[in-house]
Design a protein around this motif. Structure first.
Motif, PDB file in Angstrom:
ATOM      1  N   MET A 284       0.821  -1.181   0.000  1.00  0.00           N
ATOM      2  CA  MET A 284       0.000   0.000   0.000  1.00  0.00           C
ATOM      3  C   MET A 284       0.872   1.253   0.000  1.00  0.00           C
ATOM      4  O   MET A 284       0.556   2.246   0.605  1.00  0.00           O
ATOM      5  CB  MET A 284      -0.902   0.009   1.217  1.00  0.00           C
ATOM      6  N   ALA A 285       1.991   1.202  -0.656  1.00  0.00           N
ATOM      7  CA  ALA A 285       2.855   2.364  -0.608  1.00  0.00           C
ATOM      8  C   ALA A 285       3.324   2.765  -1.973  1.00  0.00           C
ATOM      9  O   ALA A 285       4.338   2.352  -2.447  1.00  0.00           O
ATOM     10  CB  ALA A 285       4.069   2.087   0.259  1.00  0.00           C
ATOM     11  N   ALA A 286       2.576   3.564  -2.628  1.00  0.00           N
ATOM     12  CA  ALA A 286       3.061   4.258  -3.790  1.00  0.00           C
ATOM     13  C   ALA A 286       3.166   5.694  -3.334  1.00  0.00           C
ATOM     14  O   ALA A 286       2.166   6.349  -3.121  1.00  0.00           O
ATOM     15  CB  ALA A 286       2.098   4.119  -4.948  1.00  0.00           C
ATOM     16  N   ALA A 287       4.353   6.201  -3.135  1.00  0.00           N
ATOM     17  CA  ALA A 287       4.482   7.430  -2.374  1.00  0.00           C
ATOM     18  C   ALA A 287       5.330   8.450  -3.094  1.00  0.00           C
ATOM     19  O   ALA A 287       6.185   8.115  -3.893  1.00  0.00           O
ATOM     20  CB  ALA A 287       5.075   7.143  -1.005  1.00  0.00           C
ATOM     21  N   ARG A 288       5.073   9.700  -2.754  1.00  0.00           N
ATOM     22  CA  ARG A 288       5.910  10.797  -3.214  1.00  0.00           C
ATOM     23  C   ARG A 288       6.606  11.358  -1.996  1.00  0.00           C
ATOM     24  O   ARG A 288       5.966  11.675  -0.995  1.00  0.00           O
ATOM     25  CB  ARG A 288       5.040  11.877  -3.859  1.00  0.00           C
ATOM     26  N   SER A 289       7.917  11.515  -2.047  1.00  0.00           N
ATOM     27  CA  SER A 289       8.671  12.065  -0.916  1.00  0.00           C
ATOM     28  C   SER A 289       9.296  13.380  -1.315  1.00  0.00           C
ATOM     29  O   SER A 289       9.702  13.576  -2.457  1.00  0.00           O
ATOM     30  CB  SER A 289       9.768  11.090  -0.467  1.00  0.00           C
ATOM     31  N   SER A 290       9.382  14.296  -0.355  1.00  0.00           N
ATOM     32  CA  SER A 290      10.000  15.579  -0.641  1.00  0.00           C
ATOM     33  C   SER A 290      10.592  16.147   0.631  1.00  0.00           C
ATOM     34  O   SER A 290      10.207  15.793   1.734  1.00  0.00           O
ATOM     35  CB  SER A 290       8.971  16.569  -1.216  1.00  0.00           C
ATOM     36  N   SER A 291      11.546  17.058   0.482  1.00  0.00           N
ATOM     37  CA  SER A 291      12.146  17.703   1.651  1.00  0.00           C
ATOM     38  C   SER A 291      11.266  18.844   2.102  1.00  0.00           C
ATOM     39  O   SER A 291      10.334  19.242   1.421  1.00  0.00           O
ATOM     40  CB  SER A 291      13.539  18.222   1.300  1.00  0.00           C
ATOM     41  N   ASP A 292      11.596  19.426   3.266  1.00  0.00           N
ATOM     42  CA  ASP A 292      10.756  20.483   3.805  1.00  0.00           C
ATOM     43  C   ASP A 292      10.784  21.727   2.932  1.00  0.00           C
ATOM     44  O   ASP A 292       9.809  22.476   2.912  1.00  0.00           O
ATOM     45  CB  ASP A 292      11.155  20.829   5.237  1.00  0.00           C
TER      46      ASP A 292
ATOM     47  N   PHE B 290       5.605  -0.362   4.116  1.00  0.00           N
ATOM     48  CA  PHE B 290       4.182  -0.192   4.389  1.00  0.00           C
ATOM     49  C   PHE B 290       3.352  -0.756   3.249  1.00  0.00           C
ATOM     50  O   PHE B 290       2.387  -1.500   3.461  1.00  0.00           O
ATOM     51  CB  PHE B 290       3.880   1.293   4.580  1.00  0.00           C
ATOM     52  N   GLY B 291       3.726  -0.426   2.014  1.00  0.00           N
ATOM     53  CA  GLY B 291       2.987  -0.911   0.862  1.00  0.00           C
ATOM     54  C   GLY B 291       3.095  -2.411   0.690  1.00  0.00           C
ATOM     55  O   GLY B 291       2.094  -3.102   0.469  1.00  0.00           O
TER      56      GLY B 291
ATOM     57  N   ILE C  98      -3.876   2.131  -5.256  1.00  0.00           N
ATOM     58  CA  ILE C  98      -2.865   3.016  -4.699  1.00  0.00           C
ATOM     59  C   ILE C  98      -2.203   3.742  -5.856  1.00  0.00           C
ATOM     60  O   ILE C  98      -1.717   3.113  -6.787  1.00  0.00           O
ATOM     61  CB  ILE C  98      -1.803   2.224  -3.914  1.00  0.00           C
ATOM     62  N   ARG C  99      -2.206   5.059  -5.806  1.00  0.00           N
ATOM     63  CA  ARG C  99      -1.643   5.852  -6.895  1.00  0.00           C
ATOM     64  C   ARG C  99      -0.242   6.318  -6.530  1.00  0.00           C
ATOM     65  O   ARG C  99      -0.042   6.917  -5.483  1.00  0.00           O
ATOM     66  CB  ARG C  99      -2.534   7.052  -7.181  1.00  0.00           C
ATOM     67  N   GLY C 100       0.716   6.052  -7.417  1.00  0.00           N
ATOM     68  CA  GLY C 100       2.096   6.407  -7.125  1.00  0.00           C
ATOM     69  C   GLY C 100       2.567   7.617  -7.888  1.00  0.00           C
ATOM     70  O   GLY C 100       2.164   7.870  -9.016  1.00  0.00           O
ATOM     71  N   GLU C 101       3.417   8.383  -7.248  1.00  0.00           N
ATOM     72  CA  GLU C 101       4.126   9.469  -7.914  1.00  0.00           C
ATOM     73  C   GLU C 101       5.526   9.510  -7.329  1.00  0.00           C
ATOM     74  O   GLU C 101       5.715   9.862  -6.160  1.00  0.00           O
ATOM     75  CB  GLU C 101       3.425  10.807  -7.703  1.00  0.00           C
ATOM     76  N   LEU C 102       6.510   9.100  -8.099  1.00  0.00           N
ATOM     77  CA  LEU C 102       7.888   9.041  -7.647  1.00  0.00           C
ATOM     78  C   LEU C 102       8.762   9.925  -8.530  1.00  0.00           C
ATOM     79  O   LEU C 102       8.672   9.858  -9.754  1.00  0.00           O
ATOM     80  CB  LEU C 102       8.412   7.604  -7.697  1.00  0.00           C
TER      81      LEU C 102
END
Length: 258
Positions: free
Chosen positions: A1-9, A129-130, A204-208
């Motif tokens: 369940m983890a298609a995720a987009r990560s970014s810095s602050d 998690f995914g 689950i929609r991913g954006e990497l």
């Protein structure tokens, strides 16, 4: 369940930059975002009662923290902040933030190396998690499915076979995480909205790296999964995967490389 987009602050809006918890100023240094959508068989969203949403959110928090606790020694689960934003009748943006304490004026200058290491831990956590969520759902929806152990150049995999065909490949060490009682308890809470028999699948929609359409997942919801949510155990044919006998070609390849 983890298609995720990560970014810095620096990539996030200012309101998310600083938070206070128990009187201690904290600052978010990285974030992941995951879109989860529940559908009926006609690809339509349905309304979910608030009580079910509340239990699912609690389950998501517990699931995320348990996965980190069981698989990472570099991240304090208490430093994670899990939020769920409703973006449709049965669509949700799951966000996971990692925070650091601001002990003084200079603490806002978080070293780039620290940010990169923390972001890597979060990426690992969201990937776990995914994989754990998808494996748990697949095992729940298909009691009697088979597990098969396969060696690869990237390490051992466990294949989950449904009707004798692989439906999911799981890194072998992760199987113990899926079997953990704390993980299954959290997963049951997370899946409470799927007790509505009208729901038939979850996407689950991913954006990497800014590229959309990656790491998309589809997970089935059926009467077996609902029984799991009600307390039934995960019941593959056996939790001891069968061993694959290498083919002559693989054996020759291994001899030549050794």
């Amino acid at each position: 369940m983890a298609a995720a987009r990560s970014s810095s602050d620096e990539d996030n809006a200012a309101p998310h930059a600083t938070r206070r918890n128990a009187g201690v100023a904290t600052r978010t240094i990285t974030r992941s975002s995951t879109l989860i959508t529940c559908y009926n068989s006609q690809a339509q969203q349905l309304s979910i009662p608030n009580a079910a949403l509340g239990e699912a959110f609690t389950g998501l928090q517990k699931l995320t923290h348990e996965i980190v606790r069981l698989n990472s020694e570099r991240l304090d689960p208490d430093a994670m902040e899990v939020t769920l934003m409703r973006v449709g009748p049965s669509a949700f943006d799951l966000q996971t933030n990692i925070k650091v304490a601001n002990s003084g004026f200079l603490s806002v200058l978080v070293p780039p190396r620290t940010k990169s290491a923390t972001r890597a831990v979060l990426d690992r956590a969201t990937t776990l998690f995914g994989a754990v969520g998808e494996a748990g759902m697949l095992l729940a929806a298909h009691p009697g499915c088979e597990l098969r152990f396969v060696e690869t150049s990237h390490g051992a995999n466990v294949e989950i076979l449904v009707n004798q065909l692989p439906r999911l490949i799981l890194p072998a060490p992760m199987l113990e995480t899926v079997r953990a009682s704390s993980i299954q308890e959290a997963l049951r809470m997370t899946l409470v909205p799927l007790l509505d028999p009208e729901f038939s699948y979850v996407t689950i929609r991913g954006e990497l790296q800014g590229v959309k359409g990656l790491a998309n997942q589809v997970m089935e919801s059926n009467e077996h999964l609902r029984a799991f949510v009600h307390g039934a155990q995960l019941k593959p044919k056996s939790f001891e995967p069968t061993q694959v006998i290498p083919s002559p070609a693989q054996q020759q390849w291994d001899r030549d490389r050794n």
